[in-house]
Design a protein around this motif. Structure first.
Motif, PDB file in Angstrom:
ATOM      1  N   ALA A 214       0.850  -1.182   0.000  1.00 52.74           N
ATOM      2  CA  ALA A 214       0.000   0.000   0.000  1.00 52.74           C
ATOM      3  C   ALA A 214       0.889   1.237   0.000  1.00 52.74           C
ATOM      4  CB  ALA A 214      -0.906   0.006   1.225  1.00 52.74           C
ATOM      5  N   PHE A 215       0.444   2.245  -0.702  1.00 52.74           N
ATOM      6  CA  PHE A 215       1.169   3.509  -0.776  1.00 52.74           C
ATOM      7  C   PHE A 215       0.231   4.612  -0.322  1.00 52.74           C
ATOM      8  CE2 PHE A 215       2.866   0.539  -3.794  1.00 52.74           C
ATOM      9  CZ  PHE A 215       4.226   0.571  -3.506  1.00 52.74           C
ATOM     10  N   HIS A 216       0.748   5.499   0.537  1.00 50.53           N
ATOM     11  CA  HIS A 216      -0.108   6.551   1.074  1.00 50.53           C
ATOM     12  C   HIS A 216       0.705   7.799   1.399  1.00 50.53           C
ATOM     13  CE1 HIS A 216       1.180   4.449   4.835  1.00 50.53           C
ATOM     14  NE2 HIS A 216       1.241   5.691   5.301  1.00 50.53           N
ATOM     15  N   ILE A 217      -0.025   8.887   1.645  1.00 48.14           N
ATOM     16  CA  ILE A 217       0.565  10.126   2.129  1.00 48.14           C
ATOM     17  C   ILE A 217       0.109  10.295   3.572  1.00 48.14           C
ATOM     18  CG2 ILE A 217       0.684  12.634   1.894  1.00 48.14           C
ATOM     19  CD1 ILE A 217      -0.056  12.229  -1.095  1.00 48.14           C
TER      20      ILE A 217
ATOM     21  N   HIS B 227       5.335  10.679   1.984  1.00 46.67           N
ATOM     22  CA  HIS B 227       4.871   9.430   1.357  1.00 46.67           C
ATOM     23  C   HIS B 227       5.424   8.239   2.130  1.00 46.67           C
ATOM     24  CE1 HIS B 227       3.210  10.934  -2.554  1.00 46.67           C
ATOM     25  NE2 HIS B 227       3.826  12.014  -2.095  1.00 46.67           N
ATOM     26  N   HIS B 228       4.569   7.246   2.287  1.00 43.26           N
ATOM     27  CA  HIS B 228       4.951   5.994   2.938  1.00 43.26           C
ATOM     28  C   HIS B 228       4.501   4.813   2.073  1.00 43.26           C
ATOM     29  CE1 HIS B 228       4.906   8.155   6.979  1.00 43.26           C
ATOM     30  NE2 HIS B 228       6.115   7.638   6.879  1.00 43.26           N
ATOM     31  N   GLY B 229       5.160   3.713   2.283  1.00 44.90           N
ATOM     32  CA  GLY B 229       4.745   2.445   1.705  1.00 44.90           C
ATOM     33  C   GLY B 229       4.706   1.401   2.803  1.00 44.90           C
ATOM     34  N   LEU B 230       3.720   0.538   2.750  1.00 39.87           N
ATOM     35  CA  LEU B 230       3.608  -0.570   3.694  1.00 39.87           C
ATOM     36  C   LEU B 230       3.555  -1.869   2.904  1.00 39.87           C
ATOM     37  CD1 LEU B 230       0.873   0.773   6.176  1.00 39.87           C
ATOM     38  CD2 LEU B 230       3.357   0.854   6.436  1.00 39.87           C
ATOM     39  N   PHE B 231       4.363  -2.840   3.337  1.00 40.28           N
ATOM     40  CA  PHE B 231       4.351  -4.173   2.746  1.00 40.28           C
ATOM     41  C   PHE B 231       3.712  -5.104   3.769  1.00 40.28           C
ATOM     42  CE2 PHE B 231       6.109  -8.375   1.980  1.00 40.28           C
ATOM     43  CZ  PHE B 231       5.883  -8.518   0.627  1.00 40.28           C
TER      44      PHE B 231
ATOM     45  N   CYS C 222       8.023   1.616   4.973  1.00 39.40           N
ATOM     46  CA  CYS C 222       9.089   2.382   4.323  1.00 39.40           C
ATOM     47  C   CYS C 222       8.647   3.832   4.243  1.00 39.40           C
ATOM     48  CB  CYS C 222       9.368   1.868   2.908  1.00 39.40           C
ATOM     49  SG  CYS C 222      10.070   0.220   2.874  1.00 39.40           S
ATOM     50  N   THR C 223       9.619   4.734   4.223  1.00 44.19           N
ATOM     51  CA  THR C 223       9.320   6.151   4.208  1.00 44.19           C
ATOM     52  C   THR C 223      10.081   6.854   3.095  1.00 44.19           C
ATOM     53  OG1 THR C 223       9.268   8.176   5.537  1.00 44.19           O
ATOM     54  CG2 THR C 223      11.098   6.677   5.933  1.00 44.19           C
ATOM     55  N   GLN C 224       9.529   7.929   2.633  1.00 44.50           N
ATOM     56  CA  GLN C 224      10.133   8.732   1.571  1.00 44.50           C
ATOM     57  C   GLN C 224      11.422   9.401   2.043  1.00 44.50           C
ATOM     58  OE1 GLN C 224       7.702  12.135   0.699  1.00 44.50           O
ATOM     59  NE2 GLN C 224       8.548  12.379  -1.347  1.00 44.50           N
ATOM     60  N   ASP C 225      11.475   9.806   3.315  1.00 43.55           N
ATOM     61  CA  ASP C 225      12.612  10.566   3.821  1.00 43.55           C
ATOM     62  C   ASP C 225      12.840  10.206   5.286  1.00 43.55           C
ATOM     63  OD1 ASP C 225      14.369  12.515   4.850  1.00 43.55           O
ATOM     64  OD2 ASP C 225      13.612  14.051   3.477  1.00 43.55           O
ATOM     65  N   ILE C 226      13.784   9.304   5.533  1.00 48.95           N
ATOM     66  CA  ILE C 226      14.023   8.805   6.887  1.00 48.95           C
ATOM     67  C   ILE C 226      14.484   9.915   7.824  1.00 48.95           C
ATOM     68  CG2 ILE C 226      16.416   8.054   6.547  1.00 48.95           C
ATOM     69  CD1 ILE C 226      13.761   6.003   8.341  1.00 48.95           C
ATOM     70  N   ASP C 227      15.272  10.871   7.317  1.00 46.59           N
ATOM     71  CA  ASP C 227      15.749  11.965   8.170  1.00 46.59           C
ATOM     72  C   ASP C 227      14.594  12.867   8.605  1.00 46.59           C
ATOM     73  OD1 ASP C 227      18.394  11.072   8.065  1.00 46.59           O
ATOM     74  OD2 ASP C 227      18.802  12.228   6.235  1.00 46.59           O
ATOM     75  N   GLU C 228      13.698  13.177   7.678  1.00 42.64           N
ATOM     76  CA  GLU C 228      12.536  14.001   8.020  1.00 42.64           C
ATOM     77  C   GLU C 228      11.660  13.274   9.042  1.00 42.64           C
ATOM     78  OE1 GLU C 228       8.701  16.242   5.971  1.00 42.64           O
ATOM     79  OE2 GLU C 228      10.159  15.255   4.675  1.00 42.64           O
ATOM     80  N   GLU C 229      11.503  11.987   8.852  1.00 45.02           N
ATOM     81  CA  GLU C 229      10.720  11.167   9.772  1.00 45.02           C
ATOM     82  C   GLU C 229      11.330  11.201  11.180  1.00 45.02           C
ATOM     83  OE1 GLU C 229       7.440   8.321   9.788  1.00 45.02           O
ATOM     84  OE2 GLU C 229       8.316   9.145   7.977  1.00 45.02           O
ATOM     85  N   ASN C 230      12.642  11.008  11.278  1.00 43.48           N
ATOM     86  CA  ASN C 230      13.318  11.022  12.569  1.00 43.48           C
ATOM     87  C   ASN C 230      13.192  12.391  13.242  1.00 43.48           C
ATOM     88  OD1 ASN C 230      14.173   8.347  12.563  1.00 43.48           O
ATOM     89  ND2 ASN C 230      16.043   8.838  11.478  1.00 43.48           N
ATOM     90  N   THR C 231      13.303  13.452  12.477  1.00 41.45           N
ATOM     91  CA  THR C 231      13.171  14.795  13.038  1.00 41.45           C
ATOM     92  C   THR C 231      11.762  15.014  13.571  1.00 41.45           C
ATOM     93  OG1 THR C 231      14.879  15.682  11.588  1.00 41.45           O
ATOM     94  CG2 THR C 231      13.317  17.256  12.526  1.00 41.45           C
TER      95      THR C 231
END
Length: 131
Positions: free
Chosen positions: A85-88, A101-105, A119-128
């Motif tokens: 699945a792909f989502h915002i 944007h994220h993806g889930l398997f 999974c995430t589009q930007d791991i650094d943005e997610e961590n922040t």
């Protein structure tokens, strides 16, 4: 043409998540379900067991003051117990906002979700955002 049952299952999960319906979400998961969250932040890690996964979803809501919403873009299935699945994701937390944007398997066993790899589009943005 009707939707594949695995795709319908994933869509039900997204609907329940967006409405905060943890009871329905729990009914879609196996007892030993795992949700893997990438990154290096307080919510990262392997959330093992139905209750731990639901606690993760509860934390998403609490940490964002209920602002987290996911817009499902598409669901793909292979007919062998896997779905993608792909989502915002949009949310606010303290003085920060995120739109990412994220993806889930998903692994699906016996009509229930047993494993979710995120999974995430930007791991650094997610961590922040979550840090």
């Amino acid at each position: 043409m009707s939707e594949h049952p695995d795709a319908a299952l994933v869509r039900r999960g997204y609907e329940a998540f967006n409405s905060g319906d943890l009871e329905t979400l729990g009914s879609l998961l196996t007892a030993d379900a795992i949700h893997h969250v990438p990154g290096d932040n307080p919510l990262s890690g392997h959330h093992k067991g139905r209750q731990a996964v639901l606690d993760l979803y509860r934390a998403f809501g609490e940490e964002t003051g209920g602002t987290m919403r996911v817009e499902l873009l598409s669901v793909l299935v292979d007919g062998r117990g896997h779905a993608m699945a792909f989502h915002i994701t949009r949310a606010d937390r303290a003085d920060r906002g995120i739109e990412i944007h994220h993806g889930l398997f998903f692994t699906i066993v016996g009509g229930k979700i047993s494993d979710i790899d995120q999974c995430t589009q930007d791991i650094d943005e997610e961590n922040t955002f979550w840090g």
